[in-house]
Design an enzyme around this catalytic site. Structure first.
Site, PDB file in Angstrom:
ATOM      1  N   GLU A   1      43.940  10.286   8.190  1.00  0.00           N
ATOM      2  CA  GLU A   1      45.886  10.577   8.575  1.00  0.00           C
ATOM      3  C   GLU A   1      46.433   9.646   9.000  1.00  0.00           C
ATOM      4  O   GLU A   1      47.159   9.277   9.553  1.00  0.00           O
ATOM      5  CB  GLU A   1      45.952  12.074   9.278  1.00  0.00           C
ATOM      6  CG  GLU A   1      45.554  13.166   8.271  1.00  0.00           C
ATOM      7  CD  GLU A   1      46.256  14.624   8.831  1.00  0.00           C
ATOM      8  OE1 GLU A   1      47.179  14.520   9.993  1.00  0.00           O
ATOM      9  OE2 GLU A   1      46.176  15.110   8.358  1.00  0.00           O
TER      10      GLU A   1
ATOM     11  N   ARG B   1      49.313  17.309   4.711  1.00  0.00           N
ATOM     12  CA  ARG B   1      48.054  17.551   4.515  1.00  0.00           C
ATOM     13  C   ARG B   1      46.723  16.169   4.458  1.00  0.00           C
ATOM     14  O   ARG B   1      47.755  15.571   4.456  1.00  0.00           O
ATOM     15  CB  ARG B   1      47.425  18.258   3.367  1.00  0.00           C
ATOM     16  CG  ARG B   1      48.153  19.651   2.970  1.00  0.00           C
ATOM     17  CD  ARG B   1      47.966  21.071   3.614  1.00  0.00           C
ATOM     18  NE  ARG B   1      46.425  20.926   3.893  1.00  0.00           N
ATOM     19  CZ  ARG B   1      45.642  22.313   3.842  1.00  0.00           C
ATOM     20  NH1 ARG B   1      46.530  23.495   3.326  1.00  0.00           N
ATOM     21  NH2 ARG B   1      44.910  22.255   4.703  1.00  0.00           N
TER      22      ARG B   1
ATOM     23  N   ASP C   1      47.642  27.209  12.606  1.00  0.00           N
ATOM     24  CA  ASP C   1      47.317  26.205  11.192  1.00  0.00           C
ATOM     25  C   ASP C   1      46.286  27.282  10.488  1.00  0.00           C
ATOM     26  O   ASP C   1      46.692  28.557   9.388  1.00  0.00           O
ATOM     27  CB  ASP C   1      47.743  25.584  11.726  1.00  0.00           C
ATOM     28  CG  ASP C   1      47.245  24.575  10.107  1.00  0.00           C
ATOM     29  OD1 ASP C   1      47.458  25.449   9.297  1.00  0.00           O
ATOM     30  OD2 ASP C   1      46.179  23.721  10.221  1.00  0.00           O
TER      31      ASP C   1
ATOM     32  N   LYS D   1      53.322  24.885   5.469  1.00  0.00           N
ATOM     33  CA  LYS D   1      51.801  23.690   4.865  1.00  0.00           C
ATOM     34  C   LYS D   1      52.579  24.034   3.178  1.00  0.00           C
ATOM     35  O   LYS D   1      51.642  25.494   3.321  1.00  0.00           O
ATOM     36  CB  LYS D   1      51.137  23.799   4.421  1.00  0.00           C
ATOM     37  CG  LYS D   1      50.030  22.988   6.193  1.00  0.00           C
ATOM     38  CD  LYS D   1      49.420  22.856   6.344  1.00  0.00           C
ATOM     39  CE  LYS D   1      48.249  22.416   7.096  1.00  0.00           C
ATOM     40  NZ  LYS D   1      46.685  22.874   7.761  1.00  0.00           N
TER      41      LYS D   1
END
Ligand code: PGA
Ligand code: ZN
Length: 430
Positions: free
Chosen positions: A206, A367, A313, A338
């Site tokens: 990321e 994501r 999550d 998400k």
């Protein structure tokens, strides 16, 4: 036939930020409006999230999407022709029924999410509105507080450290512009420290630094140091937010911290997380215990939930009924949202609305496998989610989202309202 009825559905194979195949769906309406939906992909996935349909085998690491594309062409596209793209709820309910499985494994969560998002974009285009404005439907909007990764770990960095995301939240900022500037300074300062100490091994999935730390606490110490060396106070200006992603290193009440060479039970990990929250300026923590450890999460949130945001999550997988359950049993006090975890826009919105009803924090999230798509920046603003998690402050699939927020803030002009810390538990608001 109305102007917003669907006249064509196309889908193609494109490539995500890890160089893996993914799906782009395109929906064209009677009035000529076109919307595109791009499917992202996770690496540290909850076991109850929508399943992507992948070809398997040896080609492209098994990540091929030929079957998912075939499903769109054969079943989804013909069935959507003539339907009104503005009826997102009806469209998504139809897609769910057509798939017919609990985890969307038959047609694939990747196929469904691309089509669902394409319809949303097409409807906004037909209304001649930017997506955030179309979603807000006249309700007040806020610019979200960014949660930005500085160091990557866990499944996104070869498990080099156990904590998956070491992030900052610029809690002292008064606008998106200022929040991003503060983050840029911290990212730069962290890079300098890492380079000077020979701790930098590149960037993780990321965009956060891929670190060569000796312990998880060294990561936390270095993050505090980076915040301070950028000139900020970690208690009042730039605080820490963590995603522990504990399901990646624990199950059945046993947790193995590889870097610290420690094995802990649920109470042990809970105590360690509470200790970190006491010793470091942490305002938010995600999946501090594993998705199968609801009892551990309840103990943790009971101890600290009035001061620290506890995000589910993997634990909640963007599911409205799981949010309702968590509101009843107190396992967490915030939900990560998400779209591809739920599989459709409407299910994501239902999870958001359940969370908002119960006073939960709501964080729209990217994501680890992303694309250039910026839809989530619009969802966070239009849905008034108040927080946005995109990954780090590097790599264009991340920066595209932050840059879109800058544009939306500018477009809102004098009406722009930055959420600041309004989405966090009251005890931690500055
Ligand atoms: P993923 O991780 O996209 O790899 O599942 C992101 C997160 O855990 O928040
Ligand atoms: Zn997570």
């Amino acid at each position: 036939m109305t102007d917003s009825s669907i006249r064509a559905v196309r889908a193609r194979r494109i490539w995500d930020s890890r160089g893996r195949p993914t799906i782009e769906a395109e929906i064209e309406l009677a009035d000529g409006s076109v919307g595109r939906g791009l499917a992202p992909a996770g690496a540290s996935r909850g076991s109850r999230e929508a399943l992507d349909l992948r070809d398997g085998g040896t080609l492209l690491g098994g990540f091929g999407v030929a079957q998912a594309l075939a499903g769109i062409a054969r079943e989804i596209a013909p069935a959507l022709l003539g339907r009104d793209a503005r009826d997102q709820a009806g469209l998504d309910a139809f897609l769910i029924e057509l798939d017919g499985t609990v985890l969307k494994s038959r047609l694939g969560g990747n196929a469904l999410v691309a089509v669902s998002l394409a319809a949303l974009h097409a409807a906004a285009a037909s209304a001649r509105q930017p997506l955030w404005q179309y979603l807000a439907a006249g309700n007040p909007v806020t610019l979200p507080m960014p949660e930005i990764q500085i160091f990557g770990g866990g499944a996104h960095a070869g498990r080099r450290i156990d904590i998956q995301d070491l992030m900052v939240m610029p809690i002292g900022a008064t606008s998106v512009n200022e929040a991003l500037e503060m983050t840029a300074e911290v990212y730069l300062a962290a890079g300098k420290i890492m380079t000077a100490r020979g701790l930098l091994q590149g960037v993780a999935d990321e965009g956060g630094y891929w670190p060569a730390f000796d312990s998880n606490e060294q990561a936390l110490d270095t993050l505090v140091e980076a915040i301070e060396s950028a000139g900020y106070d970690p208690r009042t200006q730039v605080a820490i937010s963590l995603d522990i992603a504990a399901s990646e290193f624990g199950a059945d009440g046993r947790y193995r911290l590889g870097l610290d060479k420690r094995e802990l039970d649920s109470d042990g990990l809970c105590a360690l997380m509470l200790d970190w929250c006491a010793r470091y300026p942490i305002v938010s923590i995600e999946d501090p215990l594993a998705e199968d450890d609801g009892a551990g999460l309840q103990k943790f949130t009971a101890a600290i939930g009035d001061r620290v945001q506890v995000i589910g999550d993997d634990y909640l997988v963007t599911n409205a009924s799981k949010v309702e359950q968590a509101a009843a049993d107190g396992a967490v006090n915030a939900v990560l949202l998400k779209v591809n975890q739920a599989g459709t826009v409407s299910e994501t919105r239902a999870a958001l609305e359940a969370a908002q009803r119960h006073g939960f924090g709501t964080i729209v999230s990217a994501r680890s496998g992303e694309t250039e798509d910026v839809a989530i920046a619009h969802l966070a603003v239009g849905w008034n989610a108040k927080q946005l998690k995109v990954g780090s402050f590097a790599r264009s699939e991340r920066m595209a989202k932050w840059n879109e927020l800058v544009r939306i803030e500018e477009a809102l002009g004098p009406q722009a309202r930055f959420a600041g810390t309004a989405g966090l538990p009251k005890g931690k608001r500055s």
